[in-house]
Design a protein around this motif. Structure first.
Motif, PDB file in Angstrom:
ATOM      1  N   THR A 127       0.667  -1.338  -0.074  1.00 23.84           N
ATOM      2  CA  THR A 127      -0.048   0.028  -0.016  1.00 23.84           C
ATOM      3  C   THR A 127       0.828   1.074  -0.015  1.00 23.84           C
ATOM      4  N   ASP A 128       0.016   2.429  -0.389  1.00 24.37           N
ATOM      5  CA  ASP A 128       0.889   3.629  -0.095  1.00 24.37           C
ATOM      6  C   ASP A 128       1.789   3.965   1.283  1.00 24.37           C
ATOM      7  N   SER A 129       1.173   3.458   2.161  1.00 27.15           N
ATOM      8  CA  SER A 129       1.800   3.934   3.611  1.00 27.15           C
ATOM      9  C   SER A 129       3.114   2.834   3.743  1.00 27.15           C
ATOM     10  N   GLN A 130       2.987   1.687   3.010  1.00 29.53           N
ATOM     11  CA  GLN A 130       4.130   1.006   2.977  1.00 29.53           C
ATOM     12  C   GLN A 130       5.305   1.055   2.119  1.00 29.53           C
ATOM     13  N   MET A 131       5.300   2.304   1.573  1.00 31.50           N
ATOM     14  CA  MET A 131       6.325   2.741   0.567  1.00 31.50           C
ATOM     15  C   MET A 131       7.542   2.953   0.926  1.00 31.50           C
ATOM     16  N   GLN A 132       7.597   3.413   2.412  1.00 33.64           N
ATOM     17  CA  GLN A 132       8.576   3.982   3.116  1.00 33.64           C
ATOM     18  C   GLN A 132       9.902   3.096   3.429  1.00 33.64           C
ATOM     19  N   SER A 133       9.451   1.677   3.260  1.00 36.54           N
ATOM     20  CA  SER A 133      10.570   0.719   3.454  1.00 36.54           C
ATOM     21  C   SER A 133      10.192  -0.793   2.744  1.00 36.54           C
ATOM     22  N   PRO A 134      10.928  -1.574   2.246  1.00 29.37           N
ATOM     23  CA  PRO A 134      10.818  -2.884   1.866  1.00 29.37           C
ATOM     24  C   PRO A 134      10.856  -3.748   2.960  1.00 29.37           C
ATOM     25  N   TYR A 135      11.362  -3.389   3.964  1.00 28.95           N
ATOM     26  CA  TYR A 135      11.499  -4.376   5.290  1.00 28.95           C
ATOM     27  C   TYR A 135      10.502  -3.730   6.313  1.00 28.95           C
ATOM     28  N   TYR A 136      10.112  -4.982   7.020  1.00 29.28           N
ATOM     29  CA  TYR A 136       9.283  -4.473   7.993  1.00 29.28           C
ATOM     30  C   TYR A 136       9.358  -5.648   9.158  1.00 29.28           C
ATOM     31  N   TYR A 137       9.133  -5.544  10.545  1.00 27.31           N
ATOM     32  CA  TYR A 137       9.157  -6.496  11.355  1.00 27.31           C
ATOM     33  C   TYR A 137       7.868  -6.641  12.284  1.00 27.31           C
ATOM     34  N   TYR A 138       7.798  -7.721  12.842  1.00 27.46           N
ATOM     35  CA  TYR A 138       6.290  -8.073  13.614  1.00 27.46           C
ATOM     36  C   TYR A 138       7.013  -9.316  14.584  1.00 27.46           C
ATOM     37  N   THR A 139       6.297  -8.714  15.808  1.00 25.84           N
ATOM     38  CA  THR A 139       6.357  -9.659  16.984  1.00 25.84           C
ATOM     39  C   THR A 139       5.077 -10.321  17.534  1.00 25.84           C
ATOM     40  N   PRO A 140       4.752 -11.550  17.441  1.00 28.03           N
ATOM     41  CA  PRO A 140       3.355 -11.991  17.908  1.00 28.03           C
ATOM     42  C   PRO A 140       3.280 -11.658  19.238  1.00 28.03           C
ATOM     43  N   PRO A 141       1.805 -11.291  19.712  1.00 25.80           N
ATOM     44  CA  PRO A 141       1.405 -10.705  20.829  1.00 25.80           C
ATOM     45  C   PRO A 141       1.828 -11.867  22.126  1.00 25.80           C
ATOM     46  N   SER A 142       1.800 -12.831  21.916  1.00 25.98           N
ATOM     47  CA  SER A 142       2.459 -13.711  23.070  1.00 25.98           C
ATOM     48  C   SER A 142       3.843 -13.960  23.069  1.00 25.98           C
ATOM     49  N   SER A 143       4.451 -13.627  22.308  1.00 22.51           N
ATOM     50  CA  SER A 143       6.011 -13.643  22.516  1.00 22.51           C
ATOM     51  C   SER A 143       6.438 -12.866  23.681  1.00 22.51           C
ATOM     52  N   PRO A 144       7.422 -13.572  24.217  1.00 20.02           N
ATOM     53  CA  PRO A 144       8.189 -13.109  25.308  1.00 20.02           C
ATOM     54  C   PRO A 144       9.083 -11.946  24.821  1.00 20.02           C
ATOM     55  N   SER A 145       9.486 -10.839  25.590  1.00 24.02           N
ATOM     56  CA  SER A 145      10.176  -9.613  25.157  1.00 24.02           C
ATOM     57  C   SER A 145      11.522 -10.114  24.433  1.00 24.02           C
ATOM     58  N   LEU A 146      11.898  -9.546  23.494  1.00 20.50           N
ATOM     59  CA  LEU A 146      13.158  -9.682  22.814  1.00 20.50           C
ATOM     60  C   LEU A 146      14.410  -9.568  23.564  1.00 20.50           C
ATOM     61  N   PRO A 147      15.399 -10.116  23.434  1.00 20.88           N
ATOM     62  CA  PRO A 147      16.611  -9.766  24.199  1.00 20.88           C
ATOM     63  C   PRO A 147      17.075  -8.421  23.767  1.00 20.88           C
ATOM     64  N   SER A 148      17.849  -7.647  24.655  1.00 23.02           N
ATOM     65  CA  SER A 148      18.237  -6.238  24.318  1.00 23.02           C
ATOM     66  C   SER A 148      18.958  -6.104  23.267  1.00 23.02           C
ATOM     67  N   GLU A 149      19.953  -7.059  23.031  1.00 23.40           N
ATOM     68  CA  GLU A 149      20.739  -7.002  21.711  1.00 23.40           C
ATOM     69  C   GLU A 149      20.073  -7.013  20.555  1.00 23.40           C
ATOM     70  N   ILE A 150      18.695  -7.554  20.461  1.00 21.40           N
ATOM     71  CA  ILE A 150      18.086  -7.385  19.245  1.00 21.40           C
ATOM     72  C   ILE A 150      16.956  -6.282  19.290  1.00 21.40           C
ATOM     73  N   SER A 151      16.421  -6.288  20.489  1.00 20.25           N
ATOM     74  CA  SER A 151      15.491  -4.840  20.519  1.00 20.25           C
ATOM     75  C   SER A 151      16.093  -3.621  20.343  1.00 20.25           C
ATOM     76  N   ASN A 152      17.019  -3.489  20.716  1.00 24.19           N
ATOM     77  CA  ASN A 152      17.896  -2.206  20.740  1.00 24.19           C
ATOM     78  C   ASN A 152      18.009  -1.689  19.358  1.00 24.19           C
ATOM     79  N   ASN A 153      18.005  -2.788  18.209  1.00 23.99           N
ATOM     80  CA  ASN A 153      18.457  -2.370  16.954  1.00 23.99           C
ATOM     81  C   ASN A 153      17.080  -2.237  15.911  1.00 23.99           C
ATOM     82  N   LEU A 154      16.056  -2.633  16.631  1.00 19.19           N
ATOM     83  CA  LEU A 154      14.850  -2.722  15.617  1.00 19.19           C
ATOM     84  C   LEU A 154      14.279  -1.338  15.544  1.00 19.19           C
ATOM     85  N   ASP A 155      14.824  -0.311  15.906  1.00 18.96           N
ATOM     86  CA  ASP A 155      14.246   1.090  15.562  1.00 18.96           C
ATOM     87  C   ASP A 155      14.703   1.380  14.195  1.00 18.96           C
ATOM     88  N   ILE A 156      15.502   0.481  13.457  1.00 18.68           N
ATOM     89  CA  ILE A 156      15.992   0.729  11.934  1.00 18.68           C
ATOM     90  C   ILE A 156      14.513   0.278  11.056  1.00 18.68           C
TER      91      ILE A 156
END
Length: 263
Positions: A127-156
């Protein structure tokens, strides 16, 4: 489900490993990316997964190793906290549910440190709103929190939020669930990714992340290289240069045609 190689000197301890699991999806980019990861990180073949639910196929091994390649294999390294599953053939249609249950049960039993699912998505559904990036991430609702070494880099990466389906495409059941906020969204062209993410319930103890990439069918070597570059940054793999496996040079698109066939 996991069958270790008899030649291993000791069992593989997966509890310290991040598992990278490709989904057979649009463009086959996840499988190609896993090929590149195995070659670039020099990961070693440590075992097989039971392939009774997959289309049967065998082939030669990489790097001149003895034996044959099977539909789904596991590669790892004692020096790096990375394990990669390489799936070479699709799941048989009648056994999709069985395959998802078995592989998710193995992941839970092996007690991986984290799970990263890779999937391609159909660019024509973008969609038009998804043109900002070809990459996206998703975490399932029931997943425990990601370790900091991964979550700290997800802002990209932006979070995957699909556009709502128009009313004429929605069933009454889908409309009723739309407001619940706990269902995994539709992933166009994502293969079994949504089934895997939906199978994660409250009892799931392994932090889980899905990396989704919009792609087209065709020569996707460039897309897979970009996905590996993203994983390198996200998971801090310290890959200095991305290496293509030798098999790509010999048969990624089949053998070349003899020019004499065309006069």
């Amino acid at each position: 489900m996991f069958i270790p190689l008899q030649s291993l000197s000791s069992p593989v301890d997966f509890s310290t490993q991040i598992l990278i699991l490709p989904s057979i999806s649009k463009g086959n980019v996840p499988q190609l990316a896993c090929d590149l990861l195995i070659a670039s990180l020099n990961l070693h073949h440590v075992g097989y997964l039971d392939s009774k639910h997959l289309v049967p196929v065998v082939g030669g091994r990489e790097r001149g190793e003895r034996g044959v390649s099977t539909p789904i294999e596991v590669f790892s390294s004692r020096e790096l906290p990375i394990t990669v599953v390489l799936q070479r053939s699709p799941v048989l249609k009648a056994y999709k549910g069985d395959f998802v249950k078995e592989i998710m049960d193995w992941i839970k039993t092996a007690n991986f440190k984290s799970l990263v699912l890779l999937a391609g998505m159909d660019t024509t559904s973008r969609t038009d709103s998804q043109m900002q990036s070809p990459y996206y991430y998703y975490t399932p609702p029931s997943s425990p929190s990601l370790p900091s070494e991964i979550s700290n880099n997800l802002d990209i990466l932006p979070v995957y939020q699909p556009a709502p389906l128009p009313d004429y495409l929605q069933t009454e059941a889908a409309k009723a669930k739309e407001g619940e906020g706990d269902s995994v969204p539709f992933i166009p062209g994502g293969g079994l990714t949504r089934r895997m993410l939906s199978s994660i319930g409250p009892e799931w103890k392994i932090p889980t992340l899905a990396i989704l990439q919009f792609v087209m069918e065709g020569d996707n070597r460039g897309d897979s290289g970009m996905q590996v570059a993203l994983l390198n940054r996200l998971l801090q793999l310290q890959i200095q240069s991305i290496k293509e496996p030798e098999s790509w040079k010999q048969g990624l698109f089949g053998s070349t045609h003899d020019g004499s066939l065309f006069g």
